[in-house]
Enzyme design. Structure first.
Site, mmCIF file in Angstrom:
data_model
loop_
_atom_site.group_PDB
_atom_site.id
_atom_site.type_symbol
_atom_site.label_atom_id
_atom_site.label_comp_id
_atom_site.label_asym_id
_atom_site.label_seq_id
_atom_site.Cartn_x
_atom_site.Cartn_y
_atom_site.Cartn_z
ATOM 1 N N SER A 177 1.065 -1.207 -0.026
ATOM 2 C CA SER A 177 -0.164 0.178 -0.141
ATOM 3 C C SER A 177 0.597 1.142 0.030
ATOM 4 O O SER A 177 2.102 1.145 0.052
ATOM 5 C CB SER A 177 -0.912 -0.089 1.106
ATOM 6 O OG SER A 177 -0.110 0.201 2.304
ATOM 7 N N LYS A 178 0.131 2.530 -0.061
ATOM 8 C CA LYS A 178 1.007 3.687 0.096
ATOM 9 C C LYS A 178 2.013 3.610 1.042
ATOM 10 O O LYS A 178 3.066 4.220 1.105
ATOM 11 C CB LYS A 178 0.040 4.868 0.294
ATOM 12 C CG LYS A 178 -0.880 5.187 -1.193
ATOM 13 C CD LYS A 178 -1.227 6.591 -0.992
ATOM 14 C CE LYS A 178 -1.883 6.954 -2.713
ATOM 15 N NZ LYS A 178 -2.998 7.196 -2.497
ATOM 16 N N ARG A 179 1.539 3.197 2.398
ATOM 17 C CA ARG A 179 2.389 3.074 3.585
ATOM 18 C C ARG A 179 3.718 2.414 3.334
ATOM 19 O O ARG A 179 4.700 3.073 3.736
ATOM 20 C CB ARG A 179 1.763 2.085 4.667
ATOM 21 C CG ARG A 179 1.916 2.509 5.782
ATOM 22 C CD ARG A 179 0.624 1.576 6.660
ATOM 23 N NE ARG A 179 0.185 0.327 6.098
ATOM 24 C CZ ARG A 179 0.810 -0.744 6.521
ATOM 25 N NH1 ARG A 179 1.867 -0.681 7.289
ATOM 26 N NH2 ARG A 179 0.180 -1.698 5.892
#
Ligand code: GLU
Length: 495
Positions: free
Chosen positions: A254-256
């Site tokens: 994910s963006k994380r």
């Protein structure tokens, strides 16, 4: 084997991210390796989820990575149109055909009823199923009534109620599903639009797709597709479901984890070459050691057999490292002018506003050789070399009092530099000669003197090699900066 025809079939519901584009790359590499065709098909039948600008961003991402398509948007092709929204007649025709052959039925259930049904199933803790098949056994009389009342209907597939559906996945081997787990999926919605399943199967058939290589998340749709092919009397393509991509902490990417849209990587200064190499290694490997492989090598070696069954780990640090490797390679193979050309847009956007635009490209070609070895991203460049462009340097006068030299000595040293650098050649060897003899004359160690001059001409303590830097800055700029440093020291109380 038949001719290889593979497709990348994105839905324009957002900007493509790492996972989407890895699918595109694997299909492209396979097509190029096999001398087959790479098709781009836009699966835009879900009107509600369409995102403005998504198609452009998909095509931009492909273009940036150099994944050229043989058929698809902009280039056309014999099997078009390549936007599903322009192929509705075809889907309607086959939904009707399945209806007529008794392999599909009309479903009049309104969405409210379906939501209620699902809520009740959940309450009874029954396995989640999207439909209880109520309309599957509707009498012709009842169906006729609903029809004459003008109740809208969808067309659903009559999935087998028992038995199993199996298929060979080229990566995972034989996959078997119990038919009892499958729903009667909607083929055509009441608004005349197909669902993903129907459109995908019809298009892969008519576009003569030989291999469907797609994300792992579609694996559970495949038995439904296989059944649909059988119902339509068509031969299914070969399937290869690509392994998932996880973050370093093993959770879904994910963006994380720093994984954002592909164009954002471009904007952050990653090189196409590095990105292609890095993406190719997300679930594929030549062996257990080779990491750096150019596009041609990837095409030469790519094979479905070497795609891994287990999830790939996305490691942003590795990508940055690889980008550094490609920056060095770019300079070695294509020279400084090419590197400067790629760096220029990042300087235009990243240098402080007070720097005059447009940035002088010829000046940049002289600067970047001094800096490219230490950057891993093109976007790191402006902050490293901004002092080459600024009229006024902004630094603390205290920096001028370097270790091993007091304020008075520093003032004397700067005066000495100003006198001696005013005439004569100004290339890096000449500058070095002048500075070394000055150190001797003043009885100074060269290190502190060079440190002082470095701060004076660049405003910082760590820079590219000093004399080369001064030569590129040029005599006038250097003298102005030395004068300004002298003035700062004279007016400071740093001692
Ligand atoms: N439109 C689907 C997607 O966006 C395509 C899946 C497939 O390749 O069949 O992932």
């Amino acid at each position: 084997m038949d001719r290889v025809r593979v497709r990348y079939a994105p839905s324009p519901t957002g900007y493509p991210h790492i996972g989407n584009i890895r699918t595109a790359l694997f299909n492209w590499l396979f097509a190029r390796h096999m001398g087959g065709s790479f098709i781009v098909r836009i699966e835009d039948t879900d009107q509600a989820r369409k995102v403005e600008g998504a198609v452009e961003s998909i095509l931009d991402s492909l273009r940036w990575l150099g994944l050229d398509w043989d058929e698809g948007p902009e280039v056309g092709g014999r099997y078009g149109p390549y936007f599903q929204s322009e192929r509705l007649d075809l889907y309607q025709r086959f939904a009707r055909q399945l209806l007529e052959s008794g392999q599909a039925y009309r479903c009049y259930c309104a969405s409210e009823r379906l939501s209620q049904m699902r809520a009740e199933m959940a309450e009874r803790k029954e396995a989640a199923r999207s439909y209880d098949r109520r309309c599957r056994s509707l009498s012709p009389g009842k169906a006729g009534d609903l029809e004459s009342q003008g109740v809208p209907s969808a067309i659903r597939f009559k999935a087998p109620l028992e038995g199993q559906t199996a298929f060979q996945d080229l990566i995972r081997g034989e996959i078997t599903f119990d038919n009892s787990e499958l729903d009667d999926l909607v083929l055509l919605k009441s608004d005349g639009y197909p669902t993903y399943h129907l459109a995908n199967v019809v298009d892969d058939h008519f576009m003569e797709v030989s291999h469907v290589m797609r994300a792992d998340e579609w694996l559970s749709s495949t038995p439904r597709h296989v059944l649909l092919y059988a119902a339509l009397g068509w031969r299914p393509p070969l399937y290869a479901h690509l392994p998932m991509i996880l973050g370093p902490d093993k959770s879904k990417l994910s963006k994380r984890h720093g994984a954002t849209s592909v164009v954002e990587y471009r904007d952050r200064g990653f090189l196409t070459e590095a990105m292609v190499n890095f993406l190719a290694l997300l679930g594929w490997a030549l062996d257990d050691k080779t990491e750096v492989m150019g596009r041609d090598e990837l095409i030469r070696h790519f094979s479905i057999e070497r795609i891994s069954k287990t999830a790939a780990i996305f490691n942003q640090d590795k990508l940055q490292w690889m980008n550094g490797v490609y920056i060095r390679q770019l300079v070695e193979k294509q020279g400084h002018a090419e590197f400067a050309r790629r760096a220029l847009p990042f300087l235009e956007s990243g240098l402080p506003e007070r720097v005059k635009r447009p940035i002088d490209g010829e000046y940049v070609v002289r600067i970047t050789p001094l800096a490219y070895e230490r950057v891993n991203l093109l976007s790191e460049l402006p902050a490293r070399i901004d002092f080459f462009f600024l009229d006024e340097l902004d630094y603390d006068a205290g920096l001028l009092v370097v270790k091993g030299m007091d304020r008075e000595t520093a003032i004397a040293a700067l005066r000495g530099c100003l006198q001696r650098l005013g005439g004569g050649p100004f290339d890096h060897t000449a500058i070095e000669g002048v500075m070394r003899s000055l150190a001797e004359e003043l009885g100074l160690k060269p290190g502190p003197l060079f440190g002082l001059v470095r701060v004076a001409v660049t405003g910082r303590t760590a820079t590219p090699p000093l004399f080369e830097t001064m030569a590129v800055l040029g005599r006038d700029r250097c003298l102005r900066r030395l004068e300004s440093a002298l003035a700062r020291l004279e007016s400071s109380h740093a001692a």
